[in-house]
Scaffold this motif. Structure first.
Motif, PDB file in Angstrom:
ATOM      1  N   GLY A 198      77.582  35.182  13.668  1.00 50.69           N
ATOM      2  CA  GLY A 198      76.310  34.468  13.788  1.00 50.69           C
ATOM      3  C   GLY A 198      75.974  33.808  12.460  1.00 50.69           C
ATOM      4  N   THR A 199      75.941  32.493  12.429  1.00 54.21           N
ATOM      5  CA  THR A 199      75.732  31.781  11.168  1.00 54.21           C
ATOM      6  C   THR A 199      74.282  31.304  11.013  1.00 54.21           C
ATOM      7  N   ASP A 200      73.920  30.999   9.778  1.00 50.87           N
ATOM      8  CA  ASP A 200      72.575  30.523   9.412  1.00 50.87           C
ATOM      9  C   ASP A 200      71.474  31.499   9.808  1.00 50.87           C
ATOM     10  N   PRO A 201      71.573  32.772   9.429  1.00 50.69           N
ATOM     11  CA  PRO A 201      70.509  33.716   9.784  1.00 50.69           C
ATOM     12  C   PRO A 201      69.256  33.486   8.949  1.00 50.69           C
ATOM     13  N   GLY A 202      68.113  33.808   9.523  1.00 48.94           N
ATOM     14  CA  GLY A 202      66.856  33.735   8.792  1.00 48.94           C
ATOM     15  C   GLY A 202      66.585  32.367   8.209  1.00 48.94           C
ATOM     16  N   ILE A 203      66.065  32.351   6.974  1.00 43.37           N
ATOM     17  CA  ILE A 203      65.645  31.083   6.379  1.00 43.37           C
ATOM     18  C   ILE A 203      66.812  30.183   6.029  1.00 43.37           C
ATOM     19  N   ASP A 218      67.522  38.891  14.748  1.00 45.40           N
ATOM     20  CA  ASP A 218      68.861  39.121  15.297  1.00 45.40           C
ATOM     21  C   ASP A 218      69.389  40.532  15.034  1.00 45.40           C
ATOM     22  N   ILE A 219      69.132  41.078  13.842  1.00 41.94           N
ATOM     23  CA  ILE A 219      69.566  42.455  13.569  1.00 41.94           C
ATOM     24  C   ILE A 219      68.821  43.412  14.485  1.00 41.94           C
ATOM     25  N   GLY A 220      67.510  43.224  14.608  1.00 38.83           N
ATOM     26  CA  GLY A 220      66.716  44.094  15.467  1.00 38.83           C
ATOM     27  C   GLY A 220      67.153  44.039  16.919  1.00 38.83           C
ATOM     28  N   VAL A 221      67.526  42.849  17.386  1.00 39.05           N
ATOM     29  CA  VAL A 221      67.979  42.693  18.772  1.00 39.05           C
ATOM     30  C   VAL A 221      69.222  43.534  19.031  1.00 39.05           C
ATOM     31  N   GLY A 225      76.613  51.592  19.574  1.00 39.27           N
ATOM     32  CA  GLY A 225      77.983  51.362  19.145  1.00 39.27           C
ATOM     33  C   GLY A 225      78.261  50.092  18.374  1.00 39.27           C
ATOM     34  N   ILE A 226      77.279  49.207  18.222  1.00 40.92           N
ATOM     35  CA  ILE A 226      77.530  47.939  17.539  1.00 40.92           C
ATOM     36  C   ILE A 226      77.480  48.121  16.024  1.00 40.92           C
ATOM     37  N   VAL A 227      78.429  47.520  15.326  1.00 40.73           N
ATOM     38  CA  VAL A 227      78.436  47.468  13.866  1.00 40.73           C
ATOM     39  C   VAL A 227      77.804  46.147  13.438  1.00 40.73           C
ATOM     40  N   ILE A 228      76.884  46.193  12.471  1.00 35.27           N
ATOM     41  CA  ILE A 228      76.206  44.986  11.990  1.00 35.27           C
ATOM     42  C   ILE A 228      76.503  44.829  10.503  1.00 35.27           C
ATOM     43  N   PHE A 229      77.184  43.746  10.166  1.00 34.83           N
ATOM     44  CA  PHE A 229      77.632  43.490   8.792  1.00 34.83           C
ATOM     45  C   PHE A 229      77.095  42.159   8.304  1.00 34.83           C
ATOM     46  N   GLU A 230      76.522  42.155   7.093  1.00 36.98           N
ATOM     47  CA  GLU A 230      76.019  40.922   6.483  1.00 36.98           C
ATOM     48  C   GLU A 230      76.637  40.769   5.092  1.00 36.98           C
ATOM     49  N   ARG A 271      76.839  38.653  10.271  1.00 40.81           N
ATOM     50  CA  ARG A 271      75.654  37.811  10.042  1.00 40.81           C
ATOM     51  C   ARG A 271      75.860  37.083   8.717  1.00 40.81           C
ATOM     52  N   MET A 272      76.148  35.797   8.771  1.00 39.68           N
ATOM     53  CA  MET A 272      76.554  35.145   7.530  1.00 39.68           C
ATOM     54  C   MET A 272      75.952  33.757   7.343  1.00 39.68           C
ATOM     55  N   ILE A 273      75.670  33.455   6.094  1.00 40.28           N
ATOM     56  CA  ILE A 273      75.191  32.130   5.729  1.00 40.28           C
ATOM     57  C   ILE A 273      76.310  31.115   5.944  1.00 40.28           C
ATOM     58  N   ARG A 274      75.961  29.943   6.430  1.00 43.35           N
ATOM     59  CA  ARG A 274      76.961  28.907   6.693  1.00 43.35           C
ATOM     60  C   ARG A 274      77.318  28.142   5.430  1.00 43.35           C
ATOM     61  N   LYS A 275      76.369  28.016   4.530  1.00 43.26           N
ATOM     62  CA  LYS A 275      76.610  27.297   3.283  1.00 43.26           C
ATOM     63  C   LYS A 275      77.129  28.269   2.233  1.00 43.26           C
ATOM     64  N   SER A 276      77.450  27.766   1.062  1.00 42.80           N
ATOM     65  CA  SER A 276      77.962  28.635   0.010  1.00 42.80           C
ATOM     66  C   SER A 276      76.859  29.559  -0.496  1.00 42.80           C
ATOM     67  N   ALA A 277      77.233  30.788  -0.820  1.00 40.00           N
ATOM     68  CA  ALA A 277      76.298  31.774  -1.350  1.00 40.00           C
ATOM     69  C   ALA A 277      76.625  32.042  -2.812  1.00 40.00           C
ATOM     70  N   PRO A 278      75.630  32.379  -3.632  1.00 36.67           N
ATOM     71  CA  PRO A 278      75.908  32.689  -5.044  1.00 36.67           C
ATOM     72  C   PRO A 278      76.884  33.851  -5.162  1.00 36.67           C
ATOM     73  N   ASP A 279      77.801  33.767  -6.121  1.00 36.82           N
ATOM     74  CA  ASP A 279      78.770  34.843  -6.334  1.00 36.82           C
ATOM     75  C   ASP A 279      78.083  36.058  -6.944  1.00 36.82           C
ATOM     76  N   VAL A 280      78.345  37.213  -6.360  1.00 40.41           N
ATOM     77  CA  VAL A 280      77.825  38.479  -6.868  1.00 40.41           C
ATOM     78  C   VAL A 280      78.979  39.408  -7.239  1.00 40.41           C
ATOM     79  N   PHE A 281      80.017  39.423  -6.399  1.00 38.01           N
ATOM     80  CA  PHE A 281      81.145  40.334  -6.598  1.00 38.01           C
ATOM     81  C   PHE A 281      82.372  39.570  -7.073  1.00 38.01           C
ATOM     82  N   ASP A 282      83.304  40.302  -7.713  1.00 42.96           N
ATOM     83  CA  ASP A 282      84.601  39.715  -8.041  1.00 42.96           C
ATOM     84  C   ASP A 282      85.685  40.463  -7.272  1.00 42.96           C
ATOM     85  N   GLU A 283      86.909  40.021  -7.404  1.00 41.13           N
ATOM     86  CA  GLU A 283      87.997  40.565  -6.590  1.00 41.13           C
ATOM     87  C   GLU A 283      88.340  42.010  -6.946  1.00 41.13           C
TER      88      GLU A 283
END
Length: 308
Positions: free
Chosen positions: A95-100, A114-117, A123-128, A152-164
């Motif tokens: 599911g792309t473009d969640p929330g704002i 969407d998460i609440g729904v 049994g459903i796993v919800i990952f963002e 649940r993921m943003i469609r555009k680029s997101a700021p980097d927080v983690f590295d490999e």
């Protein structure tokens, strides 16, 4: 997403992509060229797409279905519940473009629920994912996991927080920063906003522990409780309604295991609207300054309440 799915599809011929006429918008059209028989546009027929995915799963395939977040959740809730989850099928839902992050698509496309729904369906796993690195680490684990998973993921680029080099476990929270004064549990696009707020809090002499809750269901109960016991105060931060999402999940755990003062930054039970991200963050009080304000509020509660 397309690059990582391409790798998985090249490794495993059972993985297929189903899309509701949004391959170009979601950046997945390259998969149609690469795997023309395994990347299928079902048209603007999301309920049918979920049922087709369930049928494919029953034959041993691993379908990923993709559309905008409101159409991937509230529009196909019954099909997910019965055809996928109740039938114990192996379906992955993107599911792309969640929330704002829906921005100019406006209120009808702005999924604050969407998460609440989906969280109430067994049994459903919800990952963002927080950023591209975390998504790359997660997708192989999601493909290997048997069951219904909502990504649940943003469609555009997101700021980097983690590295490999970061450790990643789909079912464990990720501590980004140690702290002693309060625990801030955050998800998705609000992680980078929380890190900005943490720097402001540090300048005020407040040491916040930052925990990324990338999997909201099943939530890592042990990880939540351990941090709450350490700091004695909790703030949740999410790009979702404060009802049914991260706040609700954290509250359910702490109410049963270790009650502490808690406040939340999130959408206060409102519908969406048209706007750019900075404007929407201001409207829904999702800025770093709003996180700082709520952190100070929960700390005042902590100082006034003795934990039993």
């Amino acid at each position: 997403m397309a690059e990582e799915l391409e790798k998985l599809m090249a490794q495993n011929e059972d993985i297929v992509l189903l899309d509701a006429d949004l391959m170009r918008a979601n950046g997945l059209f390259s998969l149609k060229r690469k795997f023309p028989e395994r990347a299928i546009n079902v048209g603007i027929a999301e309920q049918n797409m979920a049922c087709v995915a369930a049928g494919m799963s029953s034959y041993g395939m691993i379908p990923f279905v993709s559309t905008f977040a409101p159409f991937a959740t509230r529009r196909i809730c019954d099909q997910i519940a019965i055809s996928c989850a109740y039938a114990r099928q192996n379906v992955k839902i993107i599911g792309t473009d969640p929330g704002i992050s829906a921005e100019l698509n406006g209120g009808t496309h702005m999924s604050f629920e969407d998460i609440g729904v989906l969280r109430s369906i067994p049994g459903i796993v919800i990952f963002e994912p927080t950023d591209g690195t975390q998504l790359r680490r997660a997708l192989p684990q999601i493909a290997d996991y048997y069951g219904v998973v909502y990504i649940r993921m943003i469609r555009k680029s997101a700021p980097d927080v983690f590295d490999e080099t970061c450790d990643f476990d789909l079912f464990k929270v990720c501590k980004i920063k140690d702290g002693r004064d309060l625990s801030i549990f955050c998800s998705g696009i609000m992680v980078s906003e929380t890190l900005t707020a943490a720097r402001e809090l540090q300048a005020r002499g407040i040491n916040a522990e930052i925990i990324n809750v990338h999997t909201i269901k099943p939530i890592d109960r042990a990880g939540v409780v351990a941090s709450a016991k350490k700091t004695g105060a909790v703030l949740t931060v999410e790009n979702h309604n404060v009802i049914g999402g991260l706040k609700s999940a954290v509250c359910e755990v702490l109410m049963e295991e270790y009650p502490v003062p808690l406040r939340a930054v999130g959408v206060e039970d409102k519908f969406g609207q048209v706007g750019r991200m900075p404007y929407l963050k201001e409207c829904y009080k999702l800025r770093a300054s709003d996180i700082v304000e709520k952190a100070l509020e929960v700390l005042s509660l902590k100082n006034g309440i003795k934990h039993v």
